[in-house]
Scaffold this active site. Structure first.
Site, PDB file in Angstrom:
ATOM      1  N   ALA A  15       0.657  -1.170   0.059  1.00 32.42           N
ATOM      2  CA  ALA A  15      -0.097   0.095   0.317  1.00 32.42           C
ATOM      3  C   ALA A  15       0.935   1.378  -0.129  1.00 32.42           C
ATOM      4  O   ALA A  15       0.088   2.419  -0.968  1.00 32.42           O
ATOM      5  CB  ALA A  15      -1.271   0.116   1.462  1.00 32.42           C
ATOM      6  N   SER A  42       3.241  -7.314   3.826  1.00 30.77           N
ATOM      7  CA  SER A  42       2.878  -7.649   2.514  1.00 30.77           C
ATOM      8  C   SER A  42       3.838  -8.916   1.570  1.00 30.77           C
ATOM      9  O   SER A  42       3.346  -9.388   0.851  1.00 30.77           O
ATOM     10  CB  SER A  42       2.660  -6.528   1.213  1.00 30.77           C
ATOM     11  OG  SER A  42       2.200  -5.328   2.364  1.00 30.77           O
ATOM     12  N   GLY A  47      -1.201 -16.151  -0.684  1.00 32.49           N
ATOM     13  CA  GLY A  47      -2.453 -16.033  -1.520  1.00 32.49           C
ATOM     14  C   GLY A  47      -2.412 -15.650  -2.970  1.00 32.49           C
ATOM     15  O   GLY A  47      -2.214 -16.076  -3.671  1.00 32.49           O
ATOM     16  N   GLU A 113     -10.209 -19.781  -3.609  1.00 31.14           N
ATOM     17  CA  GLU A 113      -9.667 -19.012  -1.786  1.00 31.14           C
ATOM     18  C   GLU A 113     -10.911 -19.617  -0.845  1.00 31.14           C
ATOM     19  O   GLU A 113     -12.009 -19.148  -1.699  1.00 31.14           O
ATOM     20  CB  GLU A 113      -8.655 -18.131  -1.439  1.00 31.14           C
ATOM     21  CG  GLU A 113      -7.403 -19.094  -2.125  1.00 31.14           C
ATOM     22  CD  GLU A 113      -6.408 -17.514  -2.192  1.00 31.14           C
ATOM     23  OE1 GLU A 113      -6.640 -16.841  -1.275  1.00 31.14           O
ATOM     24  OE2 GLU A 113      -5.187 -17.790  -2.605  1.00 31.14           O
ATOM     25  N   HIS A 229      -6.930 -16.448  10.384  1.00 28.05           N
ATOM     26  CA  HIS A 229      -6.396 -17.794   9.344  1.00 28.05           C
ATOM     27  C   HIS A 229      -6.610 -18.249  10.404  1.00 28.05           C
ATOM     28  O   HIS A 229      -6.060 -18.570  11.216  1.00 28.05           O
ATOM     29  CB  HIS A 229      -5.180 -17.542   9.130  1.00 28.05           C
ATOM     30  CG  HIS A 229      -4.759 -17.403   7.627  1.00 28.05           C
ATOM     31  ND1 HIS A 229      -4.712 -18.866   7.190  1.00 28.05           N
ATOM     32  CD2 HIS A 229      -4.733 -17.023   6.352  1.00 28.05           C
ATOM     33  CE1 HIS A 229      -4.719 -19.299   5.718  1.00 28.05           C
ATOM     34  NE2 HIS A 229      -4.690 -18.524   5.309  1.00 28.05           N
ATOM     35  N   ARG A 275     -13.379 -17.755   6.176  1.00 23.25           N
ATOM     36  CA  ARG A 275     -12.101 -17.895   7.681  1.00 23.25           C
ATOM     37  C   ARG A 275     -12.145 -17.903   8.837  1.00 23.25           C
ATOM     38  O   ARG A 275     -12.159 -18.991   8.969  1.00 23.25           O
ATOM     39  CB  ARG A 275     -11.270 -16.477   7.087  1.00 23.25           C
ATOM     40  CG  ARG A 275      -9.786 -17.099   7.040  1.00 23.25           C
ATOM     41  CD  ARG A 275      -9.047 -15.887   6.486  1.00 23.25           C
ATOM     42  NE  ARG A 275      -7.917 -16.569   5.320  1.00 23.25           N
ATOM     43  CZ  ARG A 275      -7.624 -15.528   3.955  1.00 23.25           C
ATOM     44  NH1 ARG A 275      -7.290 -13.629   4.987  1.00 23.25           N
ATOM     45  NH2 ARG A 275      -7.099 -15.974   3.422  1.00 23.25           N
ATOM     46  N   HIS A 333      -4.586 -12.628  11.643  1.00 22.29           N
ATOM     47  CA  HIS A 333      -3.604 -12.046  10.526  1.00 22.29           C
ATOM     48  C   HIS A 333      -4.062 -11.384   9.767  1.00 22.29           C
ATOM     49  O   HIS A 333      -3.445 -10.687   8.780  1.00 22.29           O
ATOM     50  CB  HIS A 333      -4.667 -13.532   9.632  1.00 22.29           C
ATOM     51  CG  HIS A 333      -4.377 -13.290   8.040  1.00 22.29           C
ATOM     52  ND1 HIS A 333      -3.194 -13.840   7.792  1.00 22.29           N
ATOM     53  CD2 HIS A 333      -5.157 -13.733   6.851  1.00 22.29           C
ATOM     54  CE1 HIS A 333      -3.196 -14.021   6.406  1.00 22.29           C
ATOM     55  NE2 HIS A 333      -3.848 -13.538   6.305  1.00 22.29           N
ATOM     56  N   GLU A 357      -3.548  -2.053   5.608  1.00 23.80           N
ATOM     57  CA  GLU A 357      -4.189  -2.839   7.031  1.00 23.80           C
ATOM     58  C   GLU A 357      -4.651  -1.719   7.275  1.00 23.80           C
ATOM     59  O   GLU A 357      -5.500  -1.891   8.219  1.00 23.80           O
ATOM     60  CB  GLU A 357      -3.642  -3.599   7.119  1.00 23.80           C
ATOM     61  CG  GLU A 357      -4.360  -4.481   7.770  1.00 23.80           C
ATOM     62  CD  GLU A 357      -3.312  -5.975   8.493  1.00 23.80           C
ATOM     63  OE1 GLU A 357      -2.599  -5.963   7.639  1.00 23.80           O
ATOM     64  OE2 GLU A 357      -4.025  -6.461   9.222  1.00 23.80           O
ATOM     65  N   ARG A 368     -12.877  -9.933   6.492  1.00 23.63           N
ATOM     66  CA  ARG A 368     -11.829  -9.961   4.698  1.00 23.63           C
ATOM     67  C   ARG A 368     -12.496 -11.033   3.683  1.00 23.63           C
ATOM     68  O   ARG A 368     -11.573 -12.229   4.366  1.00 23.63           O
ATOM     69  CB  ARG A 368     -10.406  -9.103   5.345  1.00 23.63           C
ATOM     70  CG  ARG A 368      -9.940  -9.346   2.991  1.00 23.63           C
ATOM     71  CD  ARG A 368      -8.624  -8.799   3.477  1.00 23.63           C
ATOM     72  NE  ARG A 368      -7.351  -9.517   4.425  1.00 23.63           N
ATOM     73  CZ  ARG A 368      -6.556 -10.209   3.471  1.00 23.63           C
ATOM     74  NH1 ARG A 368      -7.597 -10.754   2.497  1.00 23.63           N
ATOM     75  NH2 ARG A 368      -6.338 -11.383   4.317  1.00 23.63           N
ATOM     76  N   LEU A 374      -3.942  -7.324  -0.794  1.00 23.73           N
ATOM     77  CA  LEU A 374      -2.837  -6.865  -1.814  1.00 23.73           C
ATOM     78  C   LEU A 374      -3.840  -5.688  -2.860  1.00 23.73           C
ATOM     79  O   LEU A 374      -2.736  -4.766  -3.809  1.00 23.73           O
ATOM     80  CB  LEU A 374      -2.429  -7.947  -2.526  1.00 23.73           C
ATOM     81  CG  LEU A 374      -0.677  -9.167  -1.306  1.00 23.73           C
ATOM     82  CD1 LEU A 374      -0.339  -9.748  -2.759  1.00 23.73           C
ATOM     83  CD2 LEU A 374      -0.185  -8.448  -0.803  1.00 23.73           C
TER      84      LEU A 374
HETATM   85  C1  SIN Z   1      -3.621 -16.996   1.865  1.00 25.63           C
HETATM   86  O1  SIN Z   1      -2.963 -17.561   1.355  1.00 25.63           O
HETATM   87  O2  SIN Z   1      -4.119 -17.970   2.998  1.00 25.63           O
HETATM   88  C2  SIN Z   1      -3.846 -15.894   2.417  1.00 25.63           C
HETATM   89  C3  SIN Z   1      -4.651 -14.743   1.234  1.00 25.63           C
HETATM   90  C4  SIN Z   1      -4.488 -14.157   2.264  1.00 25.63           C
HETATM   91  O3  SIN Z   1      -5.005 -13.458   3.353  1.00 25.63           O
HETATM   92  O4  SIN Z   1      -5.732 -13.037   1.564  1.00 25.63           O
END
Ligand code: SIN
Length: 477
Positions: A15, A42, A47, A113, A229, A275, A333, A357, A368, A374
């Site tokens: 960011a 970051s 992900g 995901e 997470h 999540r 997370h 963030e 989120r 990102l």
């Molecule tokens: C992950 O890779 O599980 C995390 C991805 C995220 O936090 O968006």
């Protein structure tokens, strides 16, 4: 003509870098704690970036999933805007030198995901997307003539004049302090995961920027919403390696100690449920005395290409995820709450902005959606940088300004106690009596250090929300 002062950007994550680059040709001072600008969350992001690239997908479907994960607590207009910007963010990143992974036909490879109803995660270097973005954007920022980079400094005070933020004080840790006049101050300092006993974040994600802004009287928003997470590598300790959700997108499943599927009968999306749902299920299994395993042995392809970060972290702890299940635990997370900003990144204090963030512009709601962070850093950073390149970034003189300091930090033992308290009281499963008890202890610690004052704000916000919403899961007293 009014004198243009530099835009001070605090933080070298995605960011901060996107903001600094987009502010060209306005002069930018980029201030980071680490000498080489490393240490941002970051860089650890595994992900990728969510973007509706597939012709069968759409920005509206991406927005729908974002709102659903966020428990509809999101700023819906902001969500639709963010999702619509995602494909062009990917295109911009490519112009900045990011090489995204491609499939056999040469198209962008799209992963899946949790919480997404479509494969729409664009990634780079397999599970090393954050590092790939940081590498490319940092190189651009270091070469950009309008950006002056300074590492090894801690921003520990804001300069205020007539209610407007007009600069910062940067300390180098060797007793040298500099006051830097700024046309605008942008906090891109990341989240607060490191205030919890277990986190996937780096140690620097301690809320220092947020605490400073709150000390200066800026408004916060949604502080209670902390995302956990479900799958950090359960090897004990504070900052734990992440085991990316993309593995579950590729077929890995969560199991309890008896080998039973943990998510069976819990949610229609099973292991790819949002999540918060998965993290609570893992936490509950642990409370019930079970170790939780991620069985990724069915994942196909070369792990060294697809999941190099997870493979390296597991092997470093003597676990080969291709042969054996991975022990996992929830970990703090991502902070959905933060410094309240409008859609452009303006805080409630004139001259002070926030992005990434540390900011809460409402886009993530109460939880989120995976791989939207990102994305937010890039899209909102570019929007804010472009704004500050105009008259908004000119500012006022800092002559005669008042200094607002963040104040002393907790000593190590107090900080460790605070992290444990927050984990117990404000972790994946919350309960008012425990939160009230923790608040009483935190109130004492708050006289000693800023981390406890921030924790106090979080607990107060959580207690003001007695019912569950998104990542804030509160059972009754
Ligand atoms: C992950 O890779 O599980 C995390 C991805 C995220 O936090 O968006």
């Amino acid at each position: 003509m009014r004198t243009r002062r530099p835009i001070v950007v605090v933080g070298g994550g995605v960011a901060g870098l996107a903001t600094a680059l987009a502010a060209a040709p306005a002069p930018v001072r980029l201030l980071c704690r680490a000498h080489d600008g490393s240490g941002s969350a970051s860089a650890l992001a595994q992900g990728g970036i969510a973007a509706a690239i597939d012709p069968a997908d759409s920005a509206a479907a991406h927005a729908h999933d974002t709102l659903q994960a966020g428990a509809q607590h999101n700023d819906a207009a902001m969500v639709h805007w963010l999702c619509a910007q995602a494909p062009s963010a990917i295109a911009w990143l490519q112009t900045q030198g990011v090489t995204f992974d491609r499939d056999a036909d040469g198209g962008l490879q799209l992963g899946r995901e949790g919480g997404h109803h479509a494969a729409r995660i664009v990634h780079a270097g397999g599970d090393a997307s954050g590092a790939a973005l940081i590498h490319a954007l940092r190189a651009r920022a270091q070469a950009a003539p309008h950006i002056q980079w300074r590492g090894g400094v801690e921003v520990d005070a804001l300069l205020l004049r007539d209610g407007r933020v007009c600069g910062v004080r940067a300390s180098d840790g060797q007793g040298h302090q500099d006051e830097i006049e700024a046309g605008a101050v942008v906090l891109a300092t990341g989240g607060i995961g490191a205030l919890f006993a277990h986190t996937s974040n780096p140690p620097g994600a301690d809320g220092a920027g947020l605490a400073l802004a709150l000390a200066a009287g800026a408004q916060s928003r949604d502080l209670e919403f902390m995302q956990f997470h479900p799958t950090a590598l359960d090897v004990g300790g504070h900052c734990l390696p992440l085991v990316t959700e993309a593995l579950r997108g590729a077929g890995a499943v969560l199991c309890d100690a008896a080998g039973q599927r943990l998510m069976a009968g819990v949610h229609a999306l099973l292991d790819l449920a949002p999540r918060d749902v998965v993290a609570r299920q893992v936490a509950q299994a642990q409370r019930d005395g079970s170790t939780v395993w991620l069985d990724a042995r069915a994942v196909t392809g070369d792990w060294r290409v697809r999941f190099p970060s997870v493979l390296a972290a597991c092997l470093a702890h003597g676990i080969d995820p291709r042969q054996a299940p991975i022990p996992v635990t929830p970990a703090a997370h991502f902070h959905m709450g933060g410094l309240a900003t409008d859609r452009d990144g303006r805080s409630s204090l004139a001259g002070l902005y926030a992005v990434g963030e540390v900011a809460c512009n409402g886009v993530h709601g109460a939880n989120r959606l995976a791989s939207n962070s990102l994305l937010e850093g890039v899209v909102c950073g570019r929007r804010l940088g472009a704004l500050l390149a105009g008259p908004a970034g000119v500012g006022v003189t800092a002559a005669g300004a008042q200094r607002v300091e963040r104040g002393a930090a907790l000593v190590a033992t107090e900080l460790a106690a605070l992290r444990e308290l927050l984990w117990q009281a404000a972790g994946p499963q919350r309960e008012p009596t425990t939160m009230r008890r923790a608040l009483a202890t935190v109130a004492v610690l708050a006289q000693h250090g800023w981390q406890a004052r921030l924790a106090q704000q979080l607990l107060l916000a959580a207690l003001q929300r007695p019912s569950s919403l998104g990542a804030h899961h509160c059972s009754s007293a």
